[in-house]
Scaffold this motif. Sequence first.
Motif, PDB file in Angstrom:
ATOM      1  N   TYR A 207     -55.903  -1.704  -2.863  1.00 34.63           N
ATOM      2  CA  TYR A 207     -54.931  -0.612  -2.792  1.00 34.63           C
ATOM      3  C   TYR A 207     -54.800   0.135  -4.116  1.00 34.63           C
ATOM      4  O   TYR A 207     -53.894   0.949  -4.275  1.00 34.63           O
TER       5      TYR A 207
ATOM      6  N   HIS B 170     -45.166   0.459  -0.878  1.00 35.04           N
ATOM      7  CA  HIS B 170     -45.506   1.860  -0.611  1.00 35.04           C
ATOM      8  C   HIS B 170     -46.994   2.060  -0.340  1.00 35.04           C
ATOM      9  O   HIS B 170     -47.419   3.170  -0.046  1.00 35.04           O
ATOM     10  N   SER B 171     -47.780   0.983  -0.433  1.00 36.42           N
ATOM     11  CA  SER B 171     -49.237   1.126  -0.381  1.00 36.42           C
ATOM     12  C   SER B 171     -49.815   1.172   1.024  1.00 36.42           C
ATOM     13  O   SER B 171     -50.945   1.618   1.216  1.00 36.42           O
TER      14      SER B 171
ATOM     15  N   GLU C 242     -50.108   1.901  10.913  1.00 33.88           N
ATOM     16  CA  GLU C 242     -49.218   2.952  10.438  1.00 33.88           C
ATOM     17  C   GLU C 242     -48.179   3.272  11.513  1.00 33.88           C
ATOM     18  O   GLU C 242     -48.502   3.424  12.689  1.00 33.88           O
TER      19      GLU C 242
ATOM     20  N   ARG D  24     -42.249  14.374   5.444  1.00 32.46           N
ATOM     21  CA  ARG D  24     -41.729  13.865   4.171  1.00 32.46           C
ATOM     22  C   ARG D  24     -41.065  12.490   4.325  1.00 32.46           C
ATOM     23  O   ARG D  24     -40.274  12.082   3.488  1.00 32.46           O
ATOM     24  N   HIS D  25     -41.391  11.801   5.413  1.00 27.05           N
ATOM     25  CA  HIS D  25     -40.878  10.444   5.660  1.00 27.05           C
ATOM     26  C   HIS D  25     -39.352  10.405   5.549  1.00 27.05           C
ATOM     27  O   HIS D  25     -38.782   9.539   4.890  1.00 27.05           O
TER      28      HIS D  25
ATOM     29  N   GLN E 212     -45.879  11.381  -4.020  1.00 28.54           N
ATOM     30  CA  GLN E 212     -44.944  11.860  -3.014  1.00 28.54           C
ATOM     31  C   GLN E 212     -43.595  11.168  -3.176  1.00 28.54           C
ATOM     32  O   GLN E 212     -43.524   9.955  -3.367  1.00 28.54           O
TER      33      GLN E 212
ATOM     34  N   THR F  40     -47.093   4.529   4.779  1.00 22.40           N
ATOM     35  CA  THR F  40     -47.825   4.729   3.530  1.00 22.40           C
ATOM     36  C   THR F  40     -47.331   5.987   2.834  1.00 22.40           C
ATOM     37  O   THR F  40     -47.339   7.075   3.415  1.00 22.40           O
ATOM     38  N   ILE F  41     -46.885   5.820   1.592  1.00 23.04           N
ATOM     39  CA  ILE F  41     -46.422   6.945   0.785  1.00 23.04           C
ATOM     40  C   ILE F  41     -47.567   7.395  -0.112  1.00 23.04           C
ATOM     41  O   ILE F  41     -48.129   6.594  -0.864  1.00 23.04           O
ATOM     42  N   ARG F  42     -47.940   8.654   0.000  1.00 18.60           N
ATOM     43  CA  ARG F  42     -49.034   9.175  -0.820  1.00 18.60           C
ATOM     44  C   ARG F  42     -48.648   9.178  -2.297  1.00 18.60           C
ATOM     45  O   ARG F  42     -47.481   9.310  -2.657  1.00 18.60           O
ATOM     46  N   SER F  43     -49.647   9.028  -3.149  1.00 10.96           N
ATOM     47  CA  SER F  43     -49.422   9.026  -4.586  1.00 10.96           C
ATOM     48  C   SER F  43     -48.722  10.319  -5.012  1.00 10.96           C
ATOM     49  O   SER F  43     -49.143  11.418  -4.660  1.00 10.96           O
TER      50      SER F  43
END
Length: 438
Positions: free
Chosen positions: A232, A162-163, A297, A406-407, A339, A334-337
Amino acid sequence: MEENVELAPPDIRTKQNARARSLLRNMFDAAVAAANPIKVLADHLPEKPKGRCVVVGAGKASAAMAAALEAAWPDVPMQGIVVTRDDHAVPTRHITILEASHPVPDARSEQAAQEILQAVKGLGPDDLVIALISGGGSALLALPIKGIMLEEKQNIGRQLLHSGATIAEINTVRKHLSAIKGGKLAEAAAPAQVITLVISDVPGDDPAIIASGPTVPDKTTDQDALRILRKYNLDVPASISHALEQEPTKDPTQQSVNPKNRVEMMATPLMALQAAADVARKAGITPLILGDALEGESSVMGVVMSGIARSVQAHGVPVQAPAVLLSGGETTVTIRSGQKPGKGGRNTEFLLACALVLNGQKGIWGLAGDTDGIDGTEDAAGAIFTPDTLARGIQNGVSAEDFLGRHDSYSFFEKLGDLIKTGPTLTNVNDVRLLLVL
C-alpha cells in the motif's frame, strides 16, 4: 432520469415506505440482539477453576461480556481487567473496566495493555484465565514492541485505515508491531489455562485476526507485515522497517502454547444475519444470505448488490420477490492521496452508491449498519435509503454524486433524516447490509 425519480402517489408511497423502513429496522435490531453477550455468554463457559480466575479482555463488547460473566458465575471469586472503547463501559463488581481510544490507539491503550499483561503473570497450572475478546481490541491493546514509539504505531494505523487494506492485512501489521497481540498474552499467562470467549467482527471468524489475536498463536511473519506495508506504499518510519527486517523469523509452530487453551466463538456475523433472516420470514419475505464475509470497496459492493436486487425484481433470480438480500463482512473506503474526506463510514457509502445505481427504481429499499452502533468514526450505525432518496436529495439541494465523490455520505443522509442512531450497542459482529425488494 425524471421517469426514474418520479414519486409514487403519496398514500401508496407512505404505506410502502413505512412497511419497508419498519421491517428493515426490525431485521437490523434482531441482528444486533443475536450478539448480546448476556444472551450468549453462559452457553460457552468452561468448568469452574480449582485455582484463581483471572479475567482479561479487549474490545467494544468486552465490558458487557465482563458483566455477563459476573452474572453467570456469581459464586466464583474473580479479578481482572478489560479495556473497551470510550463510552462503552458498564458497571461490574470485581472486574476493572478501562476505556481507551478507537480506532486509533492512545496512551490509555498502551497503559491498559501493560496492566493486562501484569494481571496474568505468576499464575499456576490450576489457575484459569478467561479472555473476553471482541472487535476493536486491536486499537485498545496498543503496546509497541521494543524500539517503536506509540506515535509511530498511531501513524501507521491511520495510513492503513485510509489505504483500502483489509482487516486481516491491517491486523497482521498490528500483530507484528505489538508486544501483546499475536498470542503473546497467552504466552504471558502460561502455565495457566486460557479460555478465549470471542464475539467475531471479521470475515471468516478467524480468532487470530479478531482483535489481532492476543491469545491465539500467530501464523503470519514479520515479512508478511512488511509486504503489506509495501503493497500500500505507506510512509514507514525507519524504526518500524528496521524492527521488522531485523527481527528473526519465528516458526509459528514453535510458539509456546498450553494445549489446554481453547477458543469459544460466542457470536458471529452469520448468526446475526440468520437472526435478521428469521424476522423477514415471519413477515412473509424470502431472505437470501449472500455471505457473511464479503469484502471490497464499499461503493463497488453497492453496485453489485443493487444489480442483484434489480435481477430479483425483473427476473425472480436468484430469488422471487418479495425478498431481502442480506450480507455481512467488512468493506473498505479508500481515500486517495491528498484527498480530505468528509464525514462518512463504509455503510453509508455503500447505501449512497446503491441509491445512485438504482436511480429511484421503485420497490427497492436498503439499510446498512455496523452492529456496534458506530459506522466508522461517526455517531450513527448506518442509514436507510428509499426509492425516493435521490428525489428528496434534489429537493434538499444536495447531490448524491457530489457527496459520494468526497466520501461525505454521513452528511447526505443526515440532511435527509435517514441516519440510524442506536448509540453504543456493546457488541460487534461487523456490518449488516439489507436490500429489500417488494
